[in-house]
Design a protein around this motif. Structure first.
Motif, PDB file in Angstrom:
ATOM      1  N   GLU A 157      12.136  48.064  62.819  1.00 55.50           N
ATOM      2  CA  GLU A 157      11.315  48.282  63.685  1.00 55.50           C
ATOM      3  C   GLU A 157      11.319  50.061  64.115  1.00 55.50           C
ATOM      4  OE1 GLU A 157      12.217  44.051  65.052  1.00 55.50           O
ATOM      5  OE2 GLU A 157      13.083  45.901  63.915  1.00 55.50           O
ATOM      6  N   GLN A 194       1.639  50.866  66.130  1.00 53.73           N
ATOM      7  CA  GLN A 194       2.494  51.401  67.417  1.00 53.73           C
ATOM      8  C   GLN A 194       2.182  51.081  68.588  1.00 53.73           C
ATOM      9  OE1 GLN A 194       3.460  55.945  66.661  1.00 53.73           O
ATOM     10  NE2 GLN A 194       1.853  55.952  65.316  1.00 53.73           N
ATOM     11  N   PRO A 196       2.584  48.579  71.223  1.00 52.88           N
ATOM     12  CA  PRO A 196       3.972  48.106  71.836  1.00 52.88           C
ATOM     13  C   PRO A 196       4.143  46.706  71.361  1.00 52.88           C
ATOM     14  CG  PRO A 196       3.098  49.527  73.604  1.00 52.88           C
ATOM     15  CD  PRO A 196       1.979  49.498  72.366  1.00 52.88           C
ATOM     16  N   GLY A 197       5.394  46.633  70.939  1.00 49.26           N
ATOM     17  CA  GLY A 197       5.736  45.034  70.456  1.00 49.26           C
ATOM     18  C   GLY A 197       5.112  44.815  68.991  1.00 49.26           C
TER      19      GLY A 197
END
Length: 289
Positions: A157, A194, A196-197
């Motif tokens: 990640e 990019q 989030p998550g």
């Protein structure tokens, strides 16, 4: 960051099976559901949205579960759940069935939907995506090497998004033919991964594929996928695909009981984006046949 990029399409949220999906929609007519691959978003189909609408179809390109503007729940990144997502989206869009078009991971979802929910898949188009059982039988490929690497915890990640998501952009360049991606596509991919998550969720797809193989859920999935696909199927692959070479996808037709057509386009892993005119010239006549 947002994936609601401007264009002639309409952005909307669709609730299906308790999950909210972001989609871009254009046109009226029979439904064509477009499912993207890794590490992209609905944008990968922006050229097809326009030509499909002009040809009299209702084209809907979605961000898959965990990607872009769609929900990012902690679980559900197995192909059985993802097939249920696709079937649920078709029903949520008010249709009994649709043409389902999928690239890369979206293609694996499309194959799975055709087996698990045959009544909702009127026709199937798999792009750069072997049938899942053919994928298991294929020799080691660049795509599978990355999937194996992504089994590591946390590091993939971080690597995927560091330096403005340079790894994601590099995958596009390494897996395509010369002259692609264009700057706009590369920027959009960098931005989308990019969110989030998104990177973690995208990698959960790969983790399930490997880790489930010896488990009961993976064994049940493989047994179910041995059932024949009953929808007419168009299988498009890049002639020079370095991620999944054509030989690793050929033979998928043995799992299709309906008419099956195999087409090669002079492109890499992203034929619908690298050679959109050639891709559309294959897709549209087949849909109208």
């Amino acid at each position: 960051m947002t994936t609601e990029l401007p264009g002639p399409w309409t952005h909307r949220d669709i609730s299906a099976r308790g999950t909210r999906f972001h989609a871009a929609e254009l046109g009226e007519g029979p439904l064509v559901l477009l499912l993207h691959g890794f590490p992209e978003s609905w944008w990968s189909w922006h050229r097809q949205l326009v030509v499909l609408a002009e040809a009299g179809y209702r084209a809907v390109a979605v961000d898959l579960r965990g990607y872009g503007g769609s929900d990012k729940p902690p679980r559900g990144y197995d192909l059985v759940t993802l097939a249920g997502d696709a079937a649920g989206l078709i029903r949520a869009l008010g249709e009994a069935n649709a043409v389902v078009v999928g690239h890369d991971w979206g293609g694996l979802v499309a194959w799975s939907t055709a087996v698990y929910h045959p009544k909702v898949v009127q026709r199937l188009v798999a792009v750069s995506a072997p049938h899942p059982l053919r994928l298991r039988q294929s020799p080691w490929t660049n795509w599978m090497a990355h999937t194996a690497l992504y089994q590591l915890p946390m590091w993939p990640e971080r690597d995927l998004v560091k330096d403005d998501a340079e790894r994601a952009a590099r995958l596009l360049r390494h897996w395509s033919g010369p002259g692609w991606p264009d700057a706009e596509t590369e920027r959009n991919v960098r931005d989308a991964i990019q969110i989030p998550g998104a990177a973690h969720c995208a990698l959960e797809y790969h983790r399930w594929l490997i880790r489930s193989t010896p488990r009961p859920d993976g064994i049940r999935y493989a047994h179910r996928m041995a059932a024949p696909v009953l929808a007419p199927t168009l299988h498009i692959h890049g002639l020079n695909d370095p991620a999944i070479p054509p030989y690793a996808a050929q033979g998928s037709g043995r799992y299709v009981e309906a008419p099956y057509s195999w087409k090669l386009i002079d492109a890499g892993h992203f034929p619908h984006q690298e050679r959109p005119t050639e891709f559309n010239d294959v897709l549209l006549p087949w849909l109208s046949d």
